[in-house]
Motif scaffolding. Structure first.
Motif, PDB file in Angstrom:
ATOM      1  N   ILE A  58       1.000  -1.066  -0.096  1.00  0.00           N
ATOM      2  CA  ILE A  58      -0.052  -0.075  -0.016  1.00  0.00           C
ATOM      3  C   ILE A  58       0.970   1.131   0.004  1.00  0.00           C
ATOM      4  CG2 ILE A  58      -1.666   1.371   1.287  1.00  0.00           C
ATOM      5  CD1 ILE A  58      -2.792  -1.227   2.438  1.00  0.00           C
ATOM      6  N   PRO A  59       0.980   1.862  -1.197  1.00  0.00           N
ATOM      7  CA  PRO A  59       1.970   3.042  -1.358  1.00  0.00           C
ATOM      8  C   PRO A  59       1.486   4.312  -0.521  1.00  0.00           C
ATOM      9  CG  PRO A  59       1.063   2.725  -3.324  1.00  0.00           C
ATOM     10  CD  PRO A  59       0.617   1.701  -2.390  1.00  0.00           C
ATOM     11  N   SER A  60       0.078   4.281  -0.284  1.00  0.00           N
ATOM     12  CA  SER A  60      -0.426   5.580   0.352  1.00  0.00           C
ATOM     13  C   SER A  60      -0.041   5.758   1.771  1.00  0.00           C
ATOM     14  CB  SER A  60      -1.993   5.448   0.073  1.00  0.00           C
ATOM     15  OG  SER A  60      -2.580   6.623   0.734  1.00  0.00           O
ATOM     16  N   THR A  61       0.638   6.696   2.290  1.00  0.00           N
ATOM     17  CA  THR A  61       0.827   6.851   3.646  1.00  0.00           C
ATOM     18  C   THR A  61      -0.514   7.184   4.320  1.00  0.00           C
ATOM     19  OG1 THR A  61       1.401   9.012   3.217  1.00  0.00           O
ATOM     20  CG2 THR A  61       3.224   7.487   3.593  1.00  0.00           C
ATOM     21  N   ALA A  62      -1.370   7.948   3.510  1.00  0.00           N
ATOM     22  CA  ALA A  62      -2.675   8.229   3.999  1.00  0.00           C
ATOM     23  C   ALA A  62      -3.494   7.090   4.342  1.00  0.00           C
ATOM     24  CB  ALA A  62      -3.289   9.264   3.113  1.00  0.00           C
TER      25      ALA A  62
END
Length: 476
Positions: free
Chosen positions: A151-155
């Protein structure tokens, strides 16, 4: 005083927000500051115009004068309209893998969350680590390492970790502003935000821009250079938290370990048996991770892996995604990130990056310790003014050019800069830690203390561990 009161009354009648109006005035005044510098052969008219447009957009972002995606949407159009770049240059970020990686990553994240696999993985990691106070913190480390790969999204990771951390604090009866509650909440944020891989937030933008200068680092190569270091640094963070924020609460005493373990057992039992859908998701993710780990062999870009992985969730026989998973993709974030990358693209077209690079070059000389320290410090300072993503876009090119000019490995500069960008002191500097602060678990004083501890540790680690390691790899 009467005039001021009258102005306030007029503004209120007209429906204006006085504070917002002041921020607009400051932003517009800041926009004109580049005009104070006289144009010459190095500081051209195009560079001055670029600074004026970019400063205004940055101020709008900093003051949150409108939704962040709004100025990012028109930014390339404005650059083209003022003759600073061709449409192909201004819109070039949309032709990179970045937008597709994040769209694919968000779809994967939605499926991961909806099927319950994300929470199952988090609870399992904490259970494996023992379910104790130390086990909770180590559990966030374990699941942070796994999720950052897929999951590349830190959010996305932050919105998963924070509710779990808050739920643990509430369920165990930990009081707000206690050491244990602060440690659990802060650790969940640290592990969600740390850019472990090259396809994660700051790194993705920085290395996408760096490709224009021949800096081509594969996923596997990055993991060798910085991925291992990031993992060790995260262990250092958790070790420091355990040392300075010791779990002395009654619930974490040895005789009460069964209570904490029982809580996680109950949370896990609520999820029920692992479903066929979750197994299918794990299968697709397993194939994706294998492709990412072997990228140096087949040279398939990470962005395409995430986009194709998301597509595979819809294939007959797998079919674990639905239309909602696409519709719930946060396009505003995609527009914001791509708009931020536009700054870097047009900076190159106008020669602004080279201009800033010449200014930075004298500071990126000396010993390895000096070079790494300055790169880190630039990231920390810029982070006070810009969001990490905008900062990564704005200064990657000049930093790379300064590194090449000084005969230094650009990856060393970018990695040190990224660690600096990750550091904050106040919640307002970055919206995701601000989300963590909004839960009210800690006071501002405690927030500053634990993030300042993190900042100091990051610099010490770079100098004591990373510099010798990069020297062994021949990067310094």
């Amino acid at each position: 005083m009467e005039n001021v009161a009258k102005l306030d009354e007029i503004l209120e009648e007209k429906g204006y927000d006085k504070t917002k109006l002041i921020k607009w005035i400051i932003s517009i005044l800041m926009m004109f500051t580049p005009m104070l510098i006289q144009i010459n052969e190095n500081y051209t008219g195009n560079i001055r115009t670029f600074f004026m447009i970019t400063i205004l957009v940055i101020m709008i972002w900093a003051f949150e004068l409108m939704p962040l995606a709004a100025p990012a949407l028109v930014l390339p159009i404005v650059y083209v309209s003022f003759g600073l770049a061709t449409p192909a240059q201004a819109f070039s970020p949309w032709t990179t893998e970045m937008p597709w990686l994040f769209i694919g990553g968000m779809i994967i994240s939605n499926v991961f969350d909806r099927t319950g696999l994300m929470k199952r993985m988090a609870i399992t990691a904490i259970k494996i680590a023992g379910g104790t106070y130390r086990g909770i913190l180590l559990g966030f480390l374990i699941v942070g390492l796994i999720l950052c790969i897929i999951i590349p999204s830190t959010a996305a990771r932050t919105t998963l970790f924070l509710p779990i951390a808050y739920g643990i604090i509430t369920a165990l009866g930990l009081k707000k502003n206690t050491k244990e509650a602060i440690a659990i909440m802060a650790t969940s944020s640290f592990m969600a935000l740390t850019p472990w891989t090259i396809v994660d937030g700051i790194n993705l933008i920085a290395y996408s821009i760096a490709k224009n200068f021949g800096v081509n680092l594969s996923w596997a190569a990055y993991m060798k250079e910085m991925g291992l270091m990031t993992f060790i640094l995260s262990c250092v963070y958790i070790g420091a938290v355990l040392f300075f924020y010791r779990g002395n609460a009654e619930i974490f005493r040895k005789e009460n370990n069964f209570k904490t373990k029982d809580y996680f057992e109950k949370e896990y039992s609520k999820l029920g048996k692992i479903t066929i859908g979750e197994k299918k998701v794990m299968l697709v993710l397993g194939v994706m991770v294998t492709i990412l780990c072997t990228s140096s062999i087949h040279n398939v870009s990470a962005g395409w892996v995430f986009a194709i992985g998301a597509f595979c969730f819809y294939l007959p026989g797998i079919n674990v995604a639905d239309e909602k998973d696409i519709k719930s993709v946060n396009m505003a974030m995609i527009i914001l990130m791509t708009g931020a990358m536009t700054i870097g693209a047009v900076s190159m077209a106008t020669g602004t990056g080279a201009f800033i690079g010449r200014i930075l070059t004298p500071f990126l000389k000396g010993s390895s310790f000096e070079i790494v320290s300055v790169s880190w410090l630039i990231g920390v300072i810029v982070n006070f003014l810009l969001t990490p993503l905008a900062a990564a876009s704005a200064l990657t090119q000049p930093l790379v050019e300064a590194a090449i000019e000084n005969g230094i490995s650009p990856t060393v500069i970018l990695n040190s800069y990224a660690v600096g960008l990750e550091q904050i002191i106040f919640p307002y500097e970055y919206v995701l830690p601000l989300m963590m602060f909004s839960y009210g678990i800690m006071t501002l004083k405690e927030f500053v203390k634990i993030y300042l501890l993190k900042m100091i540790l990051s610099l010490i680690f770079l100098l004591v561990v990373c510099v010798p390691y990069w020297g062994i790899l021949g990067l310094l």
